[in-house]
Design an enzyme around this catalytic site. Structure first.
Site, PDB file in Angstrom:
ATOM      1  N   HIS A   1      -3.775   6.398   3.180  1.00 55.53           N
ATOM      2  CA  HIS A   1      -4.424   5.164   2.728  1.00 55.53           C
ATOM      3  C   HIS A   1      -3.808   3.919   3.359  1.00 55.53           C
ATOM      4  CE1 HIS A   1      -5.515   2.049  -0.302  1.00 55.53           C
ATOM      5  NE2 HIS A   1      -6.592   2.776  -0.470  1.00 55.53           N
TER       6      HIS A   1
ATOM      7  N   ASP B   1       0.846  -1.188   0.000  1.00 58.41           N
ATOM      8  CA  ASP B   1       0.000   0.000   0.000  1.00 58.41           C
ATOM      9  C   ASP B   1       0.883   1.240   0.000  1.00 58.41           C
ATOM     10  OD1 ASP B   1      -2.224   1.843   0.604  1.00 58.41           O
ATOM     11  OD2 ASP B   1      -3.319   0.040   1.151  1.00 58.41           O
TER      12      ASP B   1
ATOM     13  N   SER C   1     -10.961  -0.734  -0.989  1.00 55.08           N
ATOM     14  CA  SER C   1      -9.697  -0.646  -0.254  1.00 55.08           C
ATOM     15  C   SER C   1      -9.911  -0.848   1.237  1.00 55.08           C
ATOM     16  CB  SER C   1      -9.055   0.733  -0.433  1.00 55.08           C
ATOM     17  OG  SER C   1      -8.297   0.795  -1.593  1.00 55.08           O
TER      18      SER C   1
END
Ligand SMILES: *[C@@H]1O[C@H](CO)[C@@H](O)[C@H](O)[C@H]1NC(C)=O
Ligand SMILES: *[C@@H]1O[C@H](CO)[C@@H](O)[C@H](O)[C@H]1NC(C)=O
Ligand SMILES: *[C@@H]1O[C@H](CO)[C@@H](O)[C@H](O)[C@H]1NC(C)=O
Ligand SMILES: *[C@@H]1O[C@H](CO)[C@@H](O)[C@H](O)[C@H]1NC(C)=O
Ligand SMILES: *[C@@H]1O[C@H](CO)[C@@H](O)[C@H](O)[C@H]1NC(C)=O
Ligand SMILES: *[C@@H]1O[C@H](CO)[C@@H](O)[C@H](O)[C@H]1NC(C)=O
Ligand SMILES: *[C@@H]1O[C@H](CO)[C@@H](O)[C@H](O)[C@H]1NC(C)=O
Ligand SMILES: *[C@@H]1O[C@H](CO)[C@@H](O)[C@H](O)[C@H]1NC(C)=O
Length: 758
Positions: free
Chosen positions: A216, A141, A545
């Site tokens: 994220h 990620d 996600s």
């Protein structure tokens, strides 16, 4: 990242592509994949790679300059900047399996700011917390923010000895940033830079290390295995305990995404490292844009196949592309995750002058103490701007004289419109607040720099009725409140990418759904682009996600209870125990219109962690079964070699593609009577009797033989046949049903999807 940023990044990528496209000797970033290798160490692979590159580049310096990545661990290969001629020459070499262009994946988030407590998954597993501390989840990620409370290692035993990874230091990331929670950290940028240009050119904050400037990666990592953080909250709203699903599991961080994008060549490097470092699960909240391409030249498919072969579960997001046929990461050896809601809503409702309530959703920390006049953007157009244009509230379209002191109602021109721009326009024109009409209202809680909320098309009808029936309509936008429990839940998010599987239509995809709407987890304080400039430690965002890490955590939990289970068995346990009913005991529905969802939306259903650790029966398969499956769909030896890296032939006895021992049942081309074969493995104590129940799809009679399975002991395997006798064609569409085995306690359910032509 937000929508403006997304567009900017796409434009930038495009610009670099154009710049690189000039001239004849156009160079691109290629992955040169060489499959299994028997070199004694990484250095000898690198040396051999350089020799090979030298042979096409003409000089050793040229070779060293061109090489970007070397894959030296679970398979051999490298990536390099090459002309198409050079790529072709390499392809001719005997030791090269395939050469393919490194493309770009993107992180699978949509952007929302909302605040929720812990998810259903995070509640149920107190007793398993200890055994999960042996589990290591590799997260590919955008990195991690190590100082977050979510990554404290209080009470954790030393790092499991099986872990062979490292803590790579870099910008604002030292050895002390790894601990017993974050056991490893690596970062990959060479592929991204080779494909899109220098990181500095993006004009955004970044750290050349595993530190996450984006938010994220920190969010996904903390959802998987964040330590328990009591009293997490955003602006005092929705106070609660934040923690990962497997709160004692360890995290190995592989940062391969920059500004929301990830180079295939970098992802492949991360997977190579993760598998060789000894992770148990790989979590990938990223994927290519649809449509999914064939597995044989797709980095995620190839990398995850090697992981699968070595016993590592790969859980990946299906994507946020809204439409049927857009699900990505659909290879049968990947656990493909869709996104759905939880039974909590973040409401920012609107009170009208007539005391009517309009239901709205957003993160709205502002207190609005009085009522303000309401005006539609379309009725407040600036001079020379058509009313239709002003309705979208884009820059310079509103007349301050009409907007000042009022709440403006805005609409979307396109689904990807920048919501931030609209709020900024209203603010600039002196508006007091914004009400946005948006079909994503329930799926993404946006956050604005002024008081604001988002309403559905349906609620907009009520609002409009009030506005036209009143001379001077007024409203007040209330501060956000968390409402729980709400019904019905889950509902499938509007954005969640759906099947059918465009590459293997006999394999139902996505496999599973998990909470991916308005999920609370740790955030990077430096990532303020989507928090209306506010620096925060926790945030709420939406996307597949966000659902993927829930399933990655569950895979770690199941593996900690059954350490010897294969990735396919773990996947089966998660899928066959899932539920397709919502908390109002109806079939799960899909946003925005509440139509009934299907296995192409949610696969086998919503994860059920408590059941998944004790599924009763398991549908298992290994990599040779995968090869048989690919053979049954017509794969050539050349294609198989492109995937496995080894010379691979199909066996002479090819089975039907629908006989692959997958935990769901798909027959994409059913002509006449069809017999589908499956084998289950029993895991339980003592003897057990399982009985079959069938929910037949429309247009076919279905029977199961035998319809009773009598097991004597754990580990025993039994086979059965599902006989389809069609009586009505399904007009080129899939029709759905289910097969359920039950012993009275365990419920082992497989969805059925068949496309019948008589
Ligand atoms: C294997 O991959 C290469 C690309 O590197 C491609 O040219 C070739 O056609 C593929 N082989 C098969 C059989 O698809
Ligand atoms: C987990 O392990 C700790 C320390 O080994 C022990 O005190 C605790 O009771 C265990 N918790 C559970 C639920 O097994
Ligand atoms: C990163 O490190 C530099 C140099 O030590 C320091 O000035 C800066 O504040 C750090 N940034 C963050 C976000 O920690
Ligand atoms: C980069 O950011 C600076 C400061 O925000 C701005 O002035 C400049 O125009 C930006 N450059 C580009 C290429 O966007
Ligand atoms: C109004 O919107 C249309 C369509 O987006 C656009 O073509 C046109 O230029 C806009 N007109 C003005 C005055 O902004
Ligand atoms: C949902 O309903 C609206 C209004 O009736 C309609 O315009 C839209 O096409 C529908 N969307 C879907 C995905 O069915
Ligand atoms: C497949 O069949 C051919 C001819 O019948 C035989 O020569 C060959 O050995 C068989 N291959 C395998 C892998 O069984
Ligand atoms: C299909 O199966 C049904 C029920 O088993 C049987 O009656 C029928 O003859 C079969 N049809 C064909 C074409 O085999």
């Amino acid at each position: 990242m937000d929508v403006v940023k997304l567009f900017f990044t796409v434009l930038l990528l495009f610009r670099f592509a154009l710049a690189n496209g000039d001239g004849l000797a156009r160079k691109q970033h290629y992955v040169v994949y060489m499959g299994e290798h028997s070199f004694k160490d990484s250095e000898s692979v690198v040396t051999a790679n350089h020799e090979m590159l030298t042979s096409v580049m003409g000089s050793h310096e040229g070779a060293q300059g061109a090489a970007v990545h070397h894959y030296t661990k679970t398979f051999r290969g490298f990536s390099a900047i090459l002309t198409s001629d050079q790529a072709r020459k390499l392809q001719e070499s005997d030791s090269v399996v395939s050469v393919f262009e490194s493309k770009t994946s993107r992180v699978h988030t949509t952007h929302s700011w909302e605040f929720l407590g812990v998810t259903s998954l995070e509640n149920s597993h107190q007793s398993l917390m200890n055994s999960t501390s042996d589990m290591i989840v590799g997260v590919i990620d955008s990195g991690v923010w190590p100082e977050s409370k979510s990554f404290n290692d209080y009470g954790l035993a030393p790092v499991p000895a099986k872990f062979k990874g490292v803590c790579s230091t870099g910008e604002n990331f030292t050895l002390s940033n790894c601990n017993r929670k974050i056991v490893g950290a690596r970062f990959y940028y060479q592929g991204f830079v080779a494909e899109t240009g220098p990181l500095e050119a993006f004009n955004e904050t970044f750290f050349l290390s595993a530190r996450d400037s984006d938010g994220h990666g920190k969010h996904t990592a903390s959802t998987i295995a964040g330590s328990v953080v009591p009293n997490a909250n955003l602006f005092g709203i929705g106070r609660g305990t934040a923690r990962g699903g497997a709160a004692r599991a360890r995290l190995a961080i592989y940062k391969a995404c920059w500004f929301g994008f990830c180079s295939d060549a970098d992802i492949l490097s991360a997977m190579d490292d993760a598998v060789s470092d000894g992770v148990d699960v790989i979590s990938m909240s990223l994927g290519p844009d649809p449509p999914q391409s064939a597995y044989f030249g797709d980095a995620n498919s190839i990398g995850s196949f090697h992981a699968f072969q070595r016993g590592v579960v790969v859980s990946a997001s299906a994507g946020n592309s809204f439409l049927p046929g857009t699900a990505t990461n659909v290879a049968p050896w990947i656990l493909t995750v869709a996104a759905s809601t939880m039974d909590r809503e973040i409401q920012s409702n609107i009170y009208l002058g007539n005391s009517q309530l309009i239901k709205g959703f957003s993160i709205n920390p502002f207190q609005m103490n009085s009522f303000y006049g309401l005006v539609a953007g379309s009725a407040a157009a600036a001079a020379g701007v058509p009313s239709a244009n002003a309705s979208f509230c884009k820059s310079d379209t509103l007349d301050p004289a009409l907007v000042k002191g009022r709440i403006v109602v805005c609409t979307l021109e396109e689904i990807l419109d920048s919501r931030n721009e609209k709020a900024a326009t209203v603010k600039q024109a002196g508006g007091m607040g914004i009400i946005l009409v948006d079909p994503l209202a329930k799926d993404i809680a946006f956050q604005f720099e002024i008081p604001g909320t988002v309403i559905s098309i349906e609620e907009a009808g009520k609002l409009q009725a009030y506005m036209v029936s009143n001379q001077s309509p007024v409203a007040r936008i209330s501060q956000t409140v968390t409402v729980q429990p709400t019904k019905p839940a889950p509902e499938m998010a509007m954005f969640s990418s759906a099947g059918p599987n465009v590459i293997s239509p006999d394999i139902i995809k996505p496999d599973i759904t998990a909470p991916g709407v308005n999920v609370l987890a740790a955030w990077s304080p430096s990532a303020t682009a989507n928090t209306a400039g506010r620096s925060i430690d926790f945030n709420i965002i939406s996307g597949t996600s966000m659902s993927c890490p829930h399933v990655s955590a569950l895979a770690a939990i199941v593996k900690s209870v059954h350490p010897s289970w294969s990735p396919a068995a773990i996947k089966s346990a998660i899928m066959t125990t899932a539920t397709t009913q919502d908390n109002a005991r109806s079939s799960i529905r899909r946003h925005p219109n509440g139509t009934e969802a299907s296995p192409f939306d949610y696969g086998s259903g919503l994860v059920n962690p408590a059941a998944a650790v004790d599924p009763g029966l398991v549908y298992d398969f290994d990599s040779s079964d995968v090869i048989d499956f690919l053979c049954s769909t017509g794969a050539s030896p050349g294609q198989l070699k492109n995937l496995t890296g080894e010379t691979t032939y199909c066996r002479n006895t090819t089975t039907s593609s629908y006989d692959f021992n997958y935990p769901s049942i798909g027959v994409s081309n059913q002509k006449g009577n069809t017999s589908v074969h499956r084998t289950v493995t029993y895991y339980g104590e003592g003897p057990a009797v399982y009985k079959a129940e069938v929910d037949s799809p429309a247009g076919a009679y279905v029977s199961v033989t035998p319809n009773e399975l009598r097991f004597k002991q754990t580990g025993e395997k039994m086979s059965f046949v599902i006989n389809f006798t069609p009586y009505e064609g399904s007009n080129e569409n899939f029709v759905f049903g289910a097969l359920t085995w039950t012993d009275g306690t365990h419920v082992v359910r497989s969805p059925i999807a068949v496309n019948i032509s008589l």
